[in-house]
Design an enzyme around this catalytic site. Structure first.
Site, PDB file in Angstrom:
ATOM      1  N   HIS A 159       2.177   1.841  -3.423  1.00 38.90           N
ATOM      2  CA  HIS A 159       1.143   2.404  -4.306  1.00 38.90           C
ATOM      3  C   HIS A 159       0.992   3.909  -4.067  1.00 38.90           C
ATOM      4  CE1 HIS A 159      -0.075  -1.449  -5.785  1.00 38.90           C
ATOM      5  NE2 HIS A 159      -0.449  -1.890  -4.613  1.00 38.90           N
TER       6      HIS A 159
ATOM      7  N   THR B   9       0.832  -1.209   0.000  1.00 36.17           N
ATOM      8  CA  THR B   9       0.000   0.000   0.000  1.00 36.17           C
ATOM      9  C   THR B   9       0.868   1.261   0.000  1.00 36.17           C
ATOM     10  OG1 THR B   9      -1.666  -1.201   1.240  1.00 36.17           O
ATOM     11  CG2 THR B   9      -1.840   1.188   1.279  1.00 36.17           C
TER      12      THR B   9
END
Ligand code: NAD
Ligand code: ZN
Length: 342
Positions: A43, A40
């Site tokens: 990203h 995450t």
């Protein structure tokens, strides 16, 4: 304090001085010691399509951490300065139907630490006391730093009974690797790991896989034959998010088998639903961890001999965050940990 910040809507992260976070009466202020890098965070740093839709800068990123309590709000009774803690990264509403029934992991209003609220890649983080896990004595600090993804692994690995069962782990990233160790600890018979990356296949063996397979080179039916299996896998952990991998797994499951799906696909995946019907398969989506049964089981397993330390392959000081993120991006690393005390 120093914090790793997504300052503007675009690629990159910035290490900069920011004000210390404010506290409420139900909150806990934590001095962060160590943090783990999650996909995450990559990203968000890379500013991909998901991040563009989800993230509102400025935001302190990060949600995997261990630290020490500095200060507690006036309502907080059972934590004190000096306690070693981690945080559950999903902050739930406490008011919806599921929250009120104690099923916090099903809250529809979940707010993500380091996603929708300021996170833990900082010298300090503040969380509601209900999100703070007080570590048991003797838990290794680096392992404590990765309790959040360890929780993903445990929640997935224990979604279906694995004792005496044959398990397929699809994707041996950091979470798949931990799930292999959990399935081994929980008494699985064969554990086959399917993973394209050779370094991660080696790590999968270290964590207790019976057999590792490169999906580009070897069919899962062939792997089953080598082990003398005839009816397919009893339990599958889908930890890749890859469409071909999911379809391959569905085609190699025993009748009545369960597949726990943690991997997050970036596209819709067409699957043969008649296979689910005739083979009477069970599909279970996994998001986060159960609060706090998963955390309890994680602690118990570590106390009863589960060893996660081989999963941590890289360590950096927080000032070297760019090198740390680069290591996490290679696709060959296990868990990458940053130290916020040096
Ligand atoms: P990761 O990206 O490091 O691991 C995924 C692994 O899958 C990689 O090692 C990759 O080489 C492998 N892979 C790619 N194609 C494959 C194929 N065809 N067959 C087998 N393996 C293949 O991610 P991670 O941190 O270990 O997390 C695992 C997955 O879980 C990711 O998809 C992540 O987004 C997701 N995730 C979900 C939750 C949740 O709460 N549901 C939480 C954290 C992570
Ligand atoms: Zn809720």
């Amino acid at each position: 304090m120093q914090a790793l910040v997504k300052s503007t809507a675009g690629p990159g992260l910035e290490l900069r001085d920011v004000p210390e976070p404010e506290m409420g009466i139900d909150d806990v202020r934590i001095r962060v010691h160590k943090t783990g890098i999650c996909g995450t965070d990559l990203h968000i740093a890379d500013w991909d399509g998901w991040a563009q839709k989800t993230i509102h800068p400025p935001l302190i990123v990060g949600h995997e951490f261990v630290g020490e309590v500095l200060e507690v709000g006036s309502n907080v009774r059972d934590l004190a300065p000096g306690d070693v803690v981690s945080g559950e990264g999903h902050v739930v509403c406490g008011r919806c139907r599921h929250c009120r029934a104690g099923r916090w992991h099903l809250c529809a209003n979940t707010v993500g630490l380091g996603v929708q609220r300021d996170g833990a890649f900082a010298e300090q983080v503040v969380l509601p006391v209900t999100n703070v896990w007080h570590h048991w004595p003797g838990i290794d600090e680096e392992v404590a730093a990765i309790f959040d993804p360890f929780g993903n692994a445990v929640h997935t690995a224990l979604a279906f009974p694995v004792l005496g069962e044959d398990v397929l782990v699809v994707g041996a990233g950091p979470i798949g690797l931990m799930a292999i160790a959990v399935a081994r600890h929980a008494g699985a018979r064969f554990i086959v790991a399917s993973e394209p990356n050779a370094t991660r296949r080696d790590l999968a063996k270290t964590m207790g896989a019976t057999l590792v397979v490169d999906p580009a080179r070897r069919d899962l039916k062939d792997a089953q034959r080598e082990l003398g299996m005839v009816e397919g896998f009893d339990v599958v952990f889908e930890m890749s998010g890859n469409p071909d991998a999911l379809r391959g797994a569905l085609a190699n499951m025993a009748h009545g088998a369960g597949i726990a799906i943690l991997g997050i696909p970036t596209q819709e995946i067409p699957i043969d639903v008649s296979r689910i019907v005739f083979d009477q398969l069970r599909l279970q989506g996994i998001y986060g961890r159960e609060m706090y049964e998963t955390w309890y089981k994680m602690s118990v397993m570590l106390k009863s001999g589960l060893d996660l330390t081989p999963v941590i392959t890289h360590r950096f000081g927080y000032r070297d965050f760019e090198a740390a993120f680069a290591a996490a991006r290679t696709g060959s690393s296990g868990k990458v940990v940053m130290d916020w005390t040096t």
